[in-house]
Motif scaffolding. Structure first.
Motif, PDB file in Angstrom:
ATOM      1  N   ALA A  47       2.085 -18.936   6.442  1.00 18.61           N
ATOM      2  CA  ALA A  47       2.384 -18.977   5.009  1.00 18.61           C
ATOM      3  C   ALA A  47       3.020 -20.316   4.636  1.00 18.61           C
ATOM      4  O   ALA A  47       3.784 -20.893   5.406  1.00 18.61           O
ATOM      5  CB  ALA A  47       3.317 -17.837   4.613  1.00 18.61           C
TER       6      ALA A  47
ATOM      7  N   PHE B  15       5.071 -22.064   1.278  1.00 19.61           N
ATOM      8  CA  PHE B  15       5.703 -21.803  -0.006  1.00 19.61           C
ATOM      9  C   PHE B  15       6.056 -23.131  -0.663  1.00 19.61           C
ATOM     10  O   PHE B  15       6.456 -24.094   0.007  1.00 19.61           O
ATOM     11  CB  PHE B  15       6.965 -20.957   0.168  1.00 19.61           C
ATOM     12  CG  PHE B  15       6.697 -19.596   0.742  1.00 19.61           C
ATOM     13  CD1 PHE B  15       6.449 -18.527  -0.091  1.00 19.61           C
ATOM     14  CD2 PHE B  15       6.678 -19.395   2.114  1.00 19.61           C
ATOM     15  CE1 PHE B  15       6.183 -17.269   0.433  1.00 19.61           C
ATOM     16  CE2 PHE B  15       6.422 -18.153   2.653  1.00 19.61           C
ATOM     17  CZ  PHE B  15       6.169 -17.074   1.812  1.00 19.61           C
TER      18      PHE B  15
ATOM     19  N   GLU C 284       4.108 -18.665  -3.234  1.00 20.03           N
ATOM     20  CA  GLU C 284       3.274 -18.939  -2.060  1.00 20.03           C
ATOM     21  C   GLU C 284       2.103 -19.830  -2.472  1.00 20.03           C
ATOM     22  O   GLU C 284       1.545 -19.694  -3.568  1.00 20.03           O
ATOM     23  CB  GLU C 284       2.760 -17.649  -1.446  1.00 20.03           C
ATOM     24  CG  GLU C 284       1.990 -17.876  -0.155  1.00 20.03           C
ATOM     25  CD  GLU C 284       1.632 -16.584   0.568  1.00 20.03           C
ATOM     26  OE1 GLU C 284       0.964 -16.659   1.613  1.00 20.03           O
ATOM     27  OE2 GLU C 284       2.035 -15.506   0.078  1.00 20.03           O
TER      28      GLU C 284
END
Length: 238
Positions: free
Chosen positions: A54, A56, A79
């Motif tokens: 992920a 962000f 995100e």
């Protein structure tokens, strides 16, 4: 997880930065891990946190930025999916590529070519690999250009295949116009209208009739359709 970040500045080639897990500052300050020396970019415009699968992004500008279709207001974090484009300013955008996905896509494309049985899959895979420099412009609100037999992305792909300097200039005007459209089309349509008018005033497009079924004619038709839609927004507001 490894990523590649591409910084796109108007009239310049994309600049690549490799990302691994960690925190990165984006801005024009030389102390930023990702320094963008451009007058529109704040000293520290955004902050990235790469955490495994992920990524962000936090907006540190006093004005909104856009992650694909999602607006991030000042100090807001969201995100950033790989393959989505971030509009940092009117002339600066960021693309994020998952290198593992890109490698897998390249292998899939190579396998499809060798087998000669899945050409369509090869094209899809190559498009994924090349997605960092294609402007995914369908994030704009619904408009009459959707009734056309081609999209803005189709036009971008066709122009990129042309090697002339004139087509490179046209491409820059196209991208500037679409970024203005996505960012300002609903809030301040006059800004997007001005950008499309610059595209229409480019000699290669100006000298072509909208009904002419050539690449230049289709670009002109697309731009004229958006001008009509944006003008209608202004009339509706009044």
């Amino acid at each position: 997880m490894a990523y590649a970040l591409f910084v796109n500045v108007a009239d310049s080639a994309p600049v690549e930065t490799q990302l691994t897990d960690g925190r990165y500052r984006i801005g024009c300050n030389p102390e930023c891990e990702i320094c963008i020396e451009f007058q529109e970019v704040a000293n520290v415009a955004a902050q990235l946190d790469v955490r495994g699968e992920a990524v962000f992004i936090r907006n540190l500008n006093p004005y909104p930025i856009y992650v694909g279709e999602v607006e991030l207001s000042s100090s807001q974090q969201g995100e950033w999916p790989a393959g989505s484009r971030v509009l940092l300013t009117q002339n600066v955008s960021l693309d994020l590529v998952n290198l593992q996905v890109a490698r897998e896509s390249a292998l899939a494309a190579d396998s499809a070519k060798r087998s000669k049985s899945s050409m369509q899959l090869a094209v899809v895979a190559l498009c994924i690999v090349a997605s960092y420099f294609l402007l995914s412009s369908d994030s704009a609100s619904p408009d009459s250009t959707r009734a056309l037999s081609y999209s803005f992305t189709d036009l971008v792909e066709q122009v990129e295949k042309e090697s002339s300097r004139r087509h490179t200039t046209v491409l820059n005007y196209m991208i500037d116009a679409r970024i203005s459209d996505v960012r300002w089309g609903n809030q301040d349509p006059t800004r997007a209208i001005s950008a499309y008018q610059l595209l229409l005033d480019e000699p290669l497009i100006r000298e072509t009739r909208a009904g002419n079924d050539t690449l230049e004619g289709r670009i002109r038709q697309f731009a004229l359709a958006r001008l009509d839609d944006l003008s209608a927004v202004i009339k509706k507001d009044y």
